[in-house]
Design a protein around this motif. Structure first.
Motif, mmCIF file in Angstrom:
data_model
loop_
_atom_site.group_PDB
_atom_site.id
_atom_site.type_symbol
_atom_site.label_atom_id
_atom_site.label_comp_id
_atom_site.label_asym_id
_atom_site.label_seq_id
_atom_site.Cartn_x
_atom_site.Cartn_y
_atom_site.Cartn_z
ATOM 1 N N PRO A 47 0.828 -1.253 -0.021
ATOM 2 C CA PRO A 47 -0.124 -0.030 -0.007
ATOM 3 C C PRO A 47 0.805 1.156 -0.056
ATOM 4 C CG PRO A 47 -0.018 -1.175 2.302
ATOM 5 C CD PRO A 47 0.687 -2.085 0.932
ATOM 6 N N ASP A 48 2.095 1.194 0.401
ATOM 7 C CA ASP A 48 2.888 2.434 0.454
ATOM 8 C C ASP A 48 3.738 2.588 -0.746
ATOM 9 O OD1 ASP A 48 2.189 2.852 3.196
ATOM 10 O OD2 ASP A 48 3.569 1.665 4.028
ATOM 11 N N ARG A 49 3.568 1.627 -1.655
ATOM 12 C CA ARG A 49 4.101 1.764 -3.036
ATOM 13 C C ARG A 49 3.998 3.205 -3.840
ATOM 14 N NH1 ARG A 49 0.744 1.201 -7.678
ATOM 15 N NH2 ARG A 49 -1.014 0.401 -7.109
ATOM 16 N N ALA A 50 5.041 3.727 -4.259
ATOM 17 C CA ALA A 50 4.805 4.746 -5.101
ATOM 18 C C ALA A 50 3.801 4.752 -6.512
ATOM 19 C CB ALA A 50 6.129 5.326 -5.595
ATOM 20 N N VAL A 51 3.059 5.851 -6.733
ATOM 21 C CA VAL A 51 1.988 5.702 -7.948
ATOM 22 C C VAL A 51 3.040 5.758 -9.074
ATOM 23 C CG1 VAL A 51 0.296 7.018 -9.126
ATOM 24 C CG2 VAL A 51 0.538 7.036 -6.452
ATOM 25 N N PRO A 52 2.652 4.785 -10.051
ATOM 26 C CA PRO A 52 3.621 4.588 -11.293
ATOM 27 C C PRO A 52 3.387 5.863 -12.165
ATOM 28 C CG PRO A 52 1.923 2.840 -11.200
ATOM 29 C CD PRO A 52 2.011 3.614 -10.165
ATOM 30 N N GLU A 53 4.355 6.276 -13.020
ATOM 31 C CA GLU A 53 4.223 7.470 -13.704
ATOM 32 C C GLU A 53 3.975 7.107 -15.290
ATOM 33 O OE1 GLU A 53 6.806 10.899 -11.909
ATOM 34 O OE2 GLU A 53 7.873 9.576 -12.752
ATOM 35 N N VAL A 54 3.373 7.829 -15.902
ATOM 36 C CA VAL A 54 3.139 7.427 -17.428
ATOM 37 C C VAL A 54 3.645 8.682 -18.093
ATOM 38 C CG1 VAL A 54 1.468 7.037 -19.224
ATOM 39 C CG2 VAL A 54 1.173 6.078 -17.095
ATOM 40 N N PRO A 72 -15.205 1.623 -18.532
ATOM 41 C CA PRO A 72 -15.039 3.077 -19.025
ATOM 42 C C PRO A 72 -15.838 3.940 -17.942
ATOM 43 C CG PRO A 72 -15.628 1.542 -20.747
ATOM 44 C CD PRO A 72 -15.942 0.766 -19.388
ATOM 45 N N ALA A 73 -16.585 3.748 -17.044
ATOM 46 C CA ALA A 73 -17.655 4.534 -16.409
ATOM 47 C C ALA A 73 -16.657 4.811 -15.373
ATOM 48 C CB ALA A 73 -18.879 3.818 -16.042
ATOM 49 N N ARG A 74 -15.864 4.103 -14.807
ATOM 50 C CA ARG A 74 -14.914 4.241 -13.476
ATOM 51 C C ARG A 74 -13.509 4.492 -13.947
ATOM 52 N NH1 ARG A 74 -16.455 -0.278 -9.305
ATOM 53 N NH2 ARG A 74 -16.300 -1.508 -11.384
ATOM 54 N N THR A 75 -13.096 4.828 -15.281
ATOM 55 C CA THR A 75 -11.931 5.152 -15.523
ATOM 56 C C THR A 75 -11.883 6.693 -15.887
ATOM 57 O OG1 THR A 75 -11.376 2.950 -16.336
ATOM 58 C CG2 THR A 75 -10.096 4.591 -17.165
ATOM 59 N N ARG A 76 -11.083 7.315 -15.226
ATOM 60 C CA ARG A 76 -10.948 8.736 -15.658
ATOM 61 C C ARG A 76 -9.851 9.586 -15.344
ATOM 62 N NH1 ARG A 76 -13.004 7.294 -11.043
ATOM 63 N NH2 ARG A 76 -12.625 8.512 -8.852
ATOM 64 N N LEU A 114 -10.786 -1.777 -13.303
ATOM 65 C CA LEU A 114 -10.861 -2.884 -14.000
ATOM 66 C C LEU A 114 -12.373 -3.544 -13.801
ATOM 67 C CD1 LEU A 114 -7.418 -4.993 -13.593
ATOM 68 C CD2 LEU A 114 -8.163 -3.044 -15.347
ATOM 69 N N THR A 115 -12.810 -4.531 -14.455
ATOM 70 C CA THR A 115 -13.970 -4.935 -14.535
ATOM 71 C C THR A 115 -14.254 -5.890 -13.083
ATOM 72 O OG1 THR A 115 -13.571 -6.760 -15.857
ATOM 73 C CG2 THR A 115 -14.684 -4.743 -16.886
ATOM 74 N N ASP A 116 -13.098 -6.136 -12.408
ATOM 75 C CA ASP A 116 -13.281 -6.887 -11.263
ATOM 76 C C ASP A 116 -13.300 -5.959 -10.167
ATOM 77 O OD1 ASP A 116 -10.847 -6.131 -11.070
ATOM 78 O OD2 ASP A 116 -9.799 -7.959 -10.581
ATOM 79 N N GLY A 117 -13.236 -4.706 -10.416
ATOM 80 C CA GLY A 117 -13.275 -3.627 -9.336
ATOM 81 C C GLY A 117 -12.138 -3.147 -8.815
ATOM 82 N N THR A 118 -11.031 -3.597 -9.439
ATOM 83 C CA THR A 118 -9.574 -3.143 -9.070
ATOM 84 C C THR A 118 -9.481 -1.799 -9.607
ATOM 85 O OG1 THR A 118 -8.755 -5.462 -8.835
ATOM 86 C CG2 THR A 118 -7.378 -3.762 -9.025
ATOM 87 N N SER A 119 -9.009 -0.902 -8.820
ATOM 88 C CA SER A 119 -8.847 0.707 -9.133
ATOM 89 C C SER A 119 -7.085 0.630 -9.069
ATOM 90 C CB SER A 119 -9.531 1.815 -8.132
ATOM 91 O OG SER A 119 -10.736 1.510 -8.510
ATOM 92 N N LEU A 120 -6.693 1.225 -10.011
ATOM 93 C CA LEU A 120 -5.053 1.534 -10.402
ATOM 94 C C LEU A 120 -4.901 3.019 -10.469
ATOM 95 C CD1 LEU A 120 -4.388 -1.707 -12.590
ATOM 96 C CD2 LEU A 120 -4.264 -1.680 -10.174
ATOM 97 N N PRO A 121 -4.072 3.754 -9.735
ATOM 98 C CA PRO A 121 -3.854 4.956 -9.934
ATOM 99 C C PRO A 121 -2.681 5.111 -10.609
ATOM 100 C CG PRO A 121 -3.239 4.409 -7.985
ATOM 101 C CD PRO A 121 -3.841 3.074 -8.305
ATOM 102 N N PHE A 122 -2.373 6.290 -11.742
ATOM 103 C CA PHE A 122 -1.378 6.469 -12.262
ATOM 104 C C PHE A 122 -1.052 7.952 -12.264
ATOM 105 C CE2 PHE A 122 -3.068 2.540 -13.997
ATOM 106 C CZ PHE A 122 -2.043 1.628 -14.227
ATOM 107 N N THR A 123 0.049 8.467 -12.491
ATOM 108 C CA THR A 123 0.463 9.890 -12.755
ATOM 109 C C THR A 123 0.974 10.137 -14.132
ATOM 110 O OG1 THR A 123 1.272 10.085 -10.299
ATOM 111 C CG2 THR A 123 1.824 11.833 -12.055
#
Length: 320
Positions: A47-54, A72-76, A114-123
């Motif tokens: 949980p303390d991992r850094a947010v990956p950059e794009v 698509p509805a929960r990707t923003r 993702l469709t399994d409910g996993t939310s993945l943050p990126f910068t």
């Protein structure tokens, strides 16, 4: 800063060479053309991992690929309006297209669900050395697919390293690199070259002497060399050769050459030598007007000089 015309500060050497003044005016390199890269991104469950950059660039498509379909509805992406095209989300892909270059400190939060409910943050931020063309994202670094992809990547890396090591071994034993090493160490007498021309262009920060060398016997009949002896006259910073390029003047096709330097950089008040040895085409294949251009790029990647070689006149000199 614009480079002045050759006739204003250059010199036409007898028959063979045209030399532009080196290191007088540094020419800004062109705006870099990004070469999008593909990479794998293995996420940690910490949980303390850094947010990956794009890393993105203007009007360049960056695609994130996932093992599962995206929602698509929960990707923003927050604050994208006016800076990016609307996100394209379909299947396991999220497509990002900036409308213009981002400032180095611009940072946008992207959340992919993702469709399994996993939310993945990126910068999402501005490209630095490279721009991401495609990122294959693996939320579970221990999944079977992630392990297979990582194994293939390691195998490809090992093949690349073996090829690079082989290339270095060949360079160390090649005739051209051996000659360049002797010239860089000021051992011209031990080489089959003679100094054909020397020129010392006017330089405010560097004392540069340019030497053109041609074969003095049959041993090096198919080669020529250019040697730069440079004294750094500045008081505050070393001078470093970033890159050298040898190209056909008409087609801009890059030509191979061997390069050796007496030191990695030239400190203020110190002198160093850069030697370049090149193969010459067979004289019967050379036409009038065939030229090679040798360019040098110094500190900050600025072009700081070039040498033009007239191959037809050069062939005549070599045959005499």
């Amino acid at each position: 800063m614009k480079t002045r015309a050759l006739g204003q500060f250059g010199r036409v050497l007898p028959v063979v060479f045209v030399l532009a003044s080196l290191f007088v005016e540094a020419q800004e390199p062109p705006t870099p053309t990004w070469q999008p890269v593909r990479r794998n991104l293995y996420l940690s469950k910490d949980p303390d991992r850094a947010v990956p950059e794009v890393f993105v660039a203007a009007r360049t498509v960056t695609t994130l690929r996932f093992e599962l379909p995206c929602d698509p509805a929960r990707t923003r992406m927050l604050g994208w309006e006016g800076r990016f095209e609307p996100l394209l989300v379909g299947g396991g892909s999220v497509v990002i297209v900036p409308l213009r270059e981002l400032a180095p400190d611009d940072r946008f939060m992207l959340v992919v669900t993702l469709t399994d409910g996993t939310s993945l943050p990126f910068t999402v931020t501005a490209a630095k050395d490279v721009v991401d063309g495609q990122i294959d994202v693996f939320p579970d670094s221990e999944s079977p697919e992630a392990v297979r992809v990582e194994l293939r990547a390691r195998q490809a890396e090992n093949r690349s390293l073996r090829a690079e090591n082989w290339r270095y071994r060949r360079e160390e034993t090649s005739v051209e690199h051996a000659l360049a090493t002797l010239l860089a160490n000021n051992e011209t007498a031990l080489t089959p070259f003679r100094v054909e021309e020397k020129w010392r262009p006017p330089t405010p920060e560097l004392d540069a002497e340019v030497s053109i060398l041609l074969p003095k016997g049959r041993t090096a009949r198919g080669r020529a060399a250019v040697v730069f002896q440079i004294t750094n006259l500045t008081t505050g910073k070393p001078w470093t050769l970033q890159e050298a390029r040898l190209m056909d003047a008409a087609t801009l096709e890059k030509k191979p050459f061997a390069l050796r330097a007496s030191a990695a950089s030239i400190a203020p008040g110190e002198t160093g030598r850069i030697a370049i040895v090149m193969d010459l085409p067979p004289p019967e294949s050379v036409k009038t007007g065939d030229m090679l251009v040798l360019e040098l790029f110094g500190n900050a990647g600025l072009r700081q000089g070039y040498v033009e070689l007239d191959l037809s006149a050069l062939a005549a000199r070599v045959r005499r």
